[in-house]
Design a protein around this motif. Structure first.
Motif, PDB file in Angstrom:
ATOM      1  N   GLY A 276       0.858  -1.074  -0.322  1.00 41.70           N
ATOM      2  CA  GLY A 276       0.050  -0.186  -0.271  1.00 41.70           C
ATOM      3  C   GLY A 276       0.605   1.422  -0.085  1.00 41.70           C
ATOM      4  N   THR A 277      -0.089   2.637  -0.660  1.00 43.16           N
ATOM      5  CA  THR A 277       1.142   3.588  -0.673  1.00 43.16           C
ATOM      6  C   THR A 277       0.329   4.506   0.310  1.00 43.16           C
ATOM      7  OG1 THR A 277       2.057   3.506  -2.819  1.00 43.16           O
ATOM      8  CG2 THR A 277       1.999   5.689  -1.906  1.00 43.16           C
ATOM      9  N   VAL A 278       1.537   5.255   0.996  1.00 42.24           N
ATOM     10  CA  VAL A 278       0.880   6.226   1.710  1.00 42.24           C
ATOM     11  C   VAL A 278       1.140   7.989   1.909  1.00 42.24           C
ATOM     12  CG1 VAL A 278       0.664   7.071   4.858  1.00 42.24           C
ATOM     13  CG2 VAL A 278       1.238   4.013   3.703  1.00 42.24           C
ATOM     14  N   PRO A 279       0.486   8.813   1.822  1.00 43.37           N
ATOM     15  CA  PRO A 279       0.625  10.180   1.249  1.00 43.37           C
ATOM     16  C   PRO A 279       1.374  10.740   1.928  1.00 43.37           C
ATOM     17  CG  PRO A 279      -1.548  10.267   1.378  1.00 43.37           C
ATOM     18  CD  PRO A 279      -1.198   8.079   1.862  1.00 43.37           C
ATOM     19  N   ILE A 280       2.166  10.088   2.856  1.00 45.65           N
ATOM     20  CA  ILE A 280       3.302  11.149   4.020  1.00 45.65           C
ATOM     21  C   ILE A 280       5.111  10.796   3.399  1.00 45.65           C
ATOM     22  CG2 ILE A 280       3.624   9.639   5.997  1.00 45.65           C
ATOM     23  CD1 ILE A 280       2.961  11.761   7.969  1.00 45.65           C
ATOM     24  N   GLY A 281       5.536  12.082   3.471  1.00 48.56           N
ATOM     25  CA  GLY A 281       7.040  11.712   3.399  1.00 48.56           C
ATOM     26  C   GLY A 281       7.821  12.300   4.132  1.00 48.56           C
ATOM     27  N   TYR A 282       9.293  12.554   3.730  1.00 50.77           N
ATOM     28  CA  TYR A 282       9.901  13.295   4.557  1.00 50.77           C
ATOM     29  C   TYR A 282       9.748  14.994   4.862  1.00 50.77           C
ATOM     30  CZ  TYR A 282      13.143  13.571   0.176  1.00 50.77           C
ATOM     31  OH  TYR A 282      13.502  13.289  -0.676  1.00 50.77           O
ATOM     32  N   ALA A 283       9.428  14.935   3.758  1.00 48.93           N
ATOM     33  CA  ALA A 283       9.004  16.248   4.158  1.00 48.93           C
ATOM     34  C   ALA A 283       7.944  16.968   4.481  1.00 48.93           C
ATOM     35  CB  ALA A 283       8.164  16.701   2.383  1.00 48.93           C
ATOM     36  N   ASP A 284       7.190  15.904   4.659  1.00 49.79           N
ATOM     37  CA  ASP A 284       6.205  16.069   6.250  1.00 49.79           C
ATOM     38  C   ASP A 284       7.021  15.965   7.590  1.00 49.79           C
ATOM     39  OD1 ASP A 284       3.386  16.481   4.410  1.00 49.79           O
ATOM     40  OD2 ASP A 284       4.204  14.479   3.759  1.00 49.79           O
ATOM     41  N   GLY A 285       8.621  15.679   7.761  1.00 51.82           N
ATOM     42  CA  GLY A 285       8.886  15.509   8.753  1.00 51.82           C
ATOM     43  C   GLY A 285       8.902  14.003   8.993  1.00 51.82           C
ATOM     44  N   SER A 355       7.172  14.798  17.167  1.00 48.26           N
ATOM     45  CA  SER A 355       6.006  15.972  17.283  1.00 48.26           C
ATOM     46  C   SER A 355       6.816  17.360  16.075  1.00 48.26           C
ATOM     47  CB  SER A 355       5.256  16.014  18.115  1.00 48.26           C
ATOM     48  OG  SER A 355       6.549  16.879  19.422  1.00 48.26           O
ATOM     49  N   THR A 356       7.834  17.312  16.668  1.00 46.55           N
ATOM     50  CA  THR A 356       7.878  18.948  16.163  1.00 46.55           C
ATOM     51  C   THR A 356       8.585  18.683  15.286  1.00 46.55           C
ATOM     52  OG1 THR A 356      10.373  18.590  17.233  1.00 46.55           O
ATOM     53  CG2 THR A 356       9.049  19.428  18.367  1.00 46.55           C
ATOM     54  N   SER A 357       9.269  17.388  14.233  1.00 51.73           N
ATOM     55  CA  SER A 357       9.515  17.615  13.835  1.00 51.73           C
ATOM     56  C   SER A 357       8.419  17.610  12.027  1.00 51.73           C
ATOM     57  CB  SER A 357      10.295  16.092  13.145  1.00 51.73           C
ATOM     58  OG  SER A 357      11.373  15.560  14.001  1.00 51.73           O
ATOM     59  N   LEU A 358       6.762  17.247  12.813  1.00 50.88           N
ATOM     60  CA  LEU A 358       5.934  17.334  11.886  1.00 50.88           C
ATOM     61  C   LEU A 358       5.843  18.510  11.231  1.00 50.88           C
ATOM     62  CD1 LEU A 358       2.957  14.703  13.568  1.00 50.88           C
ATOM     63  CD2 LEU A 358       4.404  14.686  11.529  1.00 50.88           C
ATOM     64  N   SER A 359       5.839  18.508   9.701  1.00 51.48           N
ATOM     65  CA  SER A 359       6.134  19.973   8.893  1.00 51.48           C
ATOM     66  C   SER A 359       4.948  21.264   9.276  1.00 51.48           C
ATOM     67  CB  SER A 359       7.215  20.222   7.859  1.00 51.48           C
ATOM     68  OG  SER A 359       6.249  19.278   6.344  1.00 51.48           O
ATOM     69  N   GLY A 360       4.839  21.878   8.774  1.00 53.16           N
ATOM     70  CA  GLY A 360       3.780  23.010   8.517  1.00 53.16           C
ATOM     71  C   GLY A 360       2.643  22.075   7.098  1.00 53.16           C
ATOM     72  N   ARG A 361       3.186  21.346   6.143  1.00 56.52           N
ATOM     73  CA  ARG A 361       2.473  20.547   5.424  1.00 56.52           C
ATOM     74  C   ARG A 361       1.599  19.334   6.301  1.00 56.52           C
ATOM     75  NH1 ARG A 361       5.208  17.568   0.182  1.00 56.52           N
ATOM     76  NH2 ARG A 361       5.322  16.225   1.419  1.00 56.52           N
ATOM     77  N   VAL A 362       1.877  19.771   6.904  1.00 60.91           N
ATOM     78  CA  VAL A 362       0.235  17.946   7.650  1.00 60.91           C
ATOM     79  C   VAL A 362      -0.466  18.885   8.454  1.00 60.91           C
ATOM     80  CG1 VAL A 362       0.557  16.476  10.000  1.00 60.91           C
ATOM     81  CG2 VAL A 362       2.406  16.425   7.829  1.00 60.91           C
ATOM     82  N   GLU A 363      -1.578  19.549   7.901  1.00 61.18           N
ATOM     83  CA  GLU A 363      -2.648  20.232   8.455  1.00 61.18           C
ATOM     84  C   GLU A 363      -2.329  19.614   9.954  1.00 61.18           C
ATOM     85  OE1 GLU A 363      -6.537  22.413   8.525  1.00 61.18           O
ATOM     86  OE2 GLU A 363      -6.114  20.991   7.206  1.00 61.18           O
ATOM     87  N   ARG A 364      -2.793  20.544  10.665  1.00 62.22           N
ATOM     88  CA  ARG A 364      -3.469  20.143  11.985  1.00 62.22           C
ATOM     89  C   ARG A 364      -4.985  20.481  12.661  1.00 62.22           C
ATOM     90  NH1 ARG A 364       2.010  19.969  11.626  1.00 62.22           N
ATOM     91  NH2 ARG A 364       3.749  19.677  13.286  1.00 62.22           N
ATOM     92  N   ILE A 365      -5.816  19.369  12.957  1.00 61.59           N
ATOM     93  CA  ILE A 365      -6.728  20.011  12.921  1.00 61.59           C
ATOM     94  C   ILE A 365      -7.380  19.989  15.047  1.00 61.59           C
ATOM     95  CG2 ILE A 365      -9.307  18.606  12.888  1.00 61.59           C
ATOM     96  CD1 ILE A 365      -8.675  17.561  10.307  1.00 61.59           C
ATOM     97  N   TYR A 366      -8.607  20.274  15.286  1.00 57.93           N
ATOM     98  CA  TYR A 366      -8.482  20.716  16.722  1.00 57.93           C
ATOM     99  C   TYR A 366     -10.190  20.369  17.246  1.00 57.93           C
ATOM    100  CZ  TYR A 366      -3.746  23.410  16.104  1.00 57.93           C
ATOM    101  OH  TYR A 366      -2.707  23.790  16.235  1.00 57.93           O
ATOM    102  N   ARG A 367      -9.659  19.508  18.437  1.00 59.10           N
ATOM    103  CA  ARG A 367     -10.440  18.887  18.310  1.00 59.10           C
ATOM    104  C   ARG A 367     -10.749  19.305  19.547  1.00 59.10           C
ATOM    105  NH1 ARG A 367     -11.695  13.226  19.011  1.00 59.10           N
ATOM    106  NH2 ARG A 367      -9.226  13.280  18.541  1.00 59.10           N
ATOM    107  N   HIS A 368     -12.278  19.822  20.688  1.00 57.59           N
ATOM    108  CA  HIS A 368     -11.894  20.236  22.013  1.00 57.59           C
ATOM    109  C   HIS A 368     -13.226  18.552  22.463  1.00 57.59           C
ATOM    110  CE1 HIS A 368     -11.338  23.583  21.928  1.00 57.59           C
ATOM    111  NE2 HIS A 368     -11.663  23.722  20.951  1.00 57.59           N
TER     112      HIS A 368
END
Ligand SMILES: *Cc1c(COP(=O)(O)O)cnc(C)c1O
Length: 368
Positions: A276-285, A355-368
Motif C-alpha cells: 500500500g502507498t501512504v501519502p506522507i514522506g520526509y517533507a512532512d517530517g 512531534s516537532t518534526s511534523l512539518s507545516g504541510r501536515v495540517e493540524r486539526i483541533y478537537r475539543h
C-alpha cells in the motif's frame, strides 16, 4: 485541507494533562507551560490557551519570534523567552511585555544603547545559570559578580533565576543531585548580592513529575503537557497523548516475489505481497530513518518497506485492502496502539523530536 494526512490535536487532553500535573505540585508552586516550537508541534497558541484554562501561571518559548507570534494571537499570559534575545531587540521585549533570559553582564552592556531612555517600563529578566547541561547560562562566581550590579538597577526586575537539568529523565540520579546542589550554591550567590529573584526554578517535566521536592517556586512543563512521559517516570500521573496522526492508503498493488520498489530498489518482495502507498514522506517530517517502523491498517501493524520518499511511503499489507483504507501512524486503531514513545525508541530519539518534526504541510486539526 484537501490532504489525506492530518494530525488531530485533542485540546482537552492538553488541558487535562496540565490540570493533572498541577495537582501533583506542592501548593504555591507556579506552573510555566512551555509552548516553544509551536507547542511541540501541536500548535503554540492553541496549547497556550489550553494551558491558561488549566491554570498555568505563565508561558515560555525559545525565541523572540515565537513570543511575538503568541502576542499577535492575543495570548496575554506572562511569557519568558528561554534563549537570550539579541540586545538590540530589547524594545520588543519591553513593548510586548516579554521576560528575557540573561546570562552575562555583556548582554546588558550591549543592550544599553538600544533601550529607549524614556522607557520607564522595567525589563523583567530571568537569570540563567549553567549547572551542568553546558548549554546556556553563567557558570562562575566571577560572571555572577559582574552581572549582579546590572540586575540591581531600578529599571530591571529579576523575576526569575533558573537552571536546566541534563539527566532528569534518566534512572540514575547522581548527576541531577550534583546539578541541584550547584544550583543551591548559585542561589546563595544571588542572595548574598542582595538580589532576590521572585522565582527560583530548575525542574522541567521529568524532574517535576519524578521529584516534586525539586519544584522550588515554579516548574517548567513541556513534554508532559503534550502527553509525553519522561523515560524513568513511574507512571503515577496519567497523561493523555494529545496528537493522533492519520492517513489512508492511496493505492494498493500486488508485488510478485523478486519485484522491487522504492528509490534505489530499496525493497525486494520476498514473496508475492500486497503493498500500500501512504501519502506522507520526509517533507512532512516522516524521516527516512523511520523505514522499518510500523503503522496500523485494519487494526494490525504493517511495516514501512523501502526508502521513504519525499511525499509518499510504502507499507507491506497482510492482505489486499481497498484504497481509502485508514492508516494510523500515531494513535490507536482496533486494539493496537502506536505511540510517540515507540517511534522515538525506534529512532533512538525522544517523542518531541517526532512531534516537532511534523512539518507545516501536515495540517493540524483541533478537537475539543
Ligand atoms: C524546553 C525546556 C523545558 C521543557 O522541558 P520538558 O522536558 O519538555 O518539560 C524547560 N526548561 C527549559 C530551559 C527548556 O528549554
Amino acid at each position: 485541507m484537501y490532504r489525506d494526512t492530518v494530525a488531530e490535536v485533542d485540546l482537552n487532553a492538553i488541558k487535562a494533562n496540565v490540570e493533572r500535573i498541577r495537582q501533583t505540585l506542592p501548593s504555591g508552586v507556579k506552573l510555566m507551560a512551555v509552548v516553544k516550537a509551536d507547542g511541540y508541534g501541536h500548535g503554540g497558541a492553541e496549547a497556550a490557551v489550553m494551558a491558561e484554562q488549566a491554570g498555568a501561571d505563565l508561558l515560555s518559548v525559545a525565541y523572540l519570534d515565537e513570543a511575538l507570534k503568541l502576542r499577535a494571537k492575543g495570548i496575554a499570559l506572562p511569557i519568558l523567552i528561554l534563549t537570550p534575545i539579541h540586545p538590540a531587540e530589547v524594545m520588543f521585549a519591553l513593548e510586548h511585555d516579554l521576560m528575557v533570559t540573561v546570562t552575562s553582564a555583556d548582554w546588558f552592556r550591549q543592550m544599553a544603547p538600544y533601550r529607549h531612555p524614556s522607557s520607564k517600563i522595567k525589563l523583567r529578566v530571568h537569570v540563567k545559570v549553567d549547572t551542568g547541561l553546558g548549554r546556556i547560562g553563567l557558570r562562575t562566581k566571577e560572571e555572577w559578580d559582574e552581572l549582579a550590579p546590572w540586575l540591581a538597577g531600578d529599571d530591571v526586575e529579576v523575576d526569575g533565576f533558573y537552571t536546566h537539568f541534563a539527566t532528569a529523565g534518566r534512572p540514575d540520579t547522581g548527576f541531577l543531585e550534583r546539578q541541584y546542589a550547584a544550583f543551591l550554591e548559585m542561589k546563595a550567590w544571588s542572595r548574598a548580592s542582595g538580589i532576590e529573584a521572585k522565582h527560583y526554578h530548575c525542574a522541567g517535566s521529568a524532574a517535576a513529575l519524578r521529584f516534586p521536592g525539586l519544584a522550588m517556586d515554579m516548574v517548567r512543563i513541556g513534554a508532559a503537557m503534550y502527553g509525553f512521559y519522561p523515560e524513568a517516570l513511574v507512571r503515577t500521573v496519567r497523561l493523555q497523548p494529545a496528537m493522533t496522526l492519520r492517513s489512508c492508503l492511496i493505492q494498493v498493488k500486488r508485488l510478485r516475489k523478486g519485484e522491487c520498489l522504492g528509490y534505489d530498489n530499496s525493497y525486494v518482495a520476498e514473496e508475492d505481497e500486497w503493498i500500500g502507498t501512504v501519502p506522507i514522506g520526509y517533507a512532512d517530517g516522516w524521516h527516512q530513518s523511520l523505514r522499518g517502523s510500523e503503522m496500523l491498517v485494519e487494526g494490525v501493524r504493517v511495516p514501512v518497506v523501502g526508502k521513504i520518499c519525499m511525499d509518499q511511503l510504502m507499507v507491506r499489507l497482510p492482505q489486499q485492502c481497498e484504497p481509502g483504507t485508514e492508516v494510523v501512524l500515531i494513535g490507536s486503531q482496533g486494539d493496537e496502539r502506536i505511540t510517540f514513545s515507540e517511534l522515538a525508541a525506534f529512532l533512538g530519539s525522544v517523542p518531541q523530536e517526532i512531534s516537532t518534526s511534523l512539518s507545516g504541510r501536515v495540517e493540524r486539526i483541533y478537537r475539543h
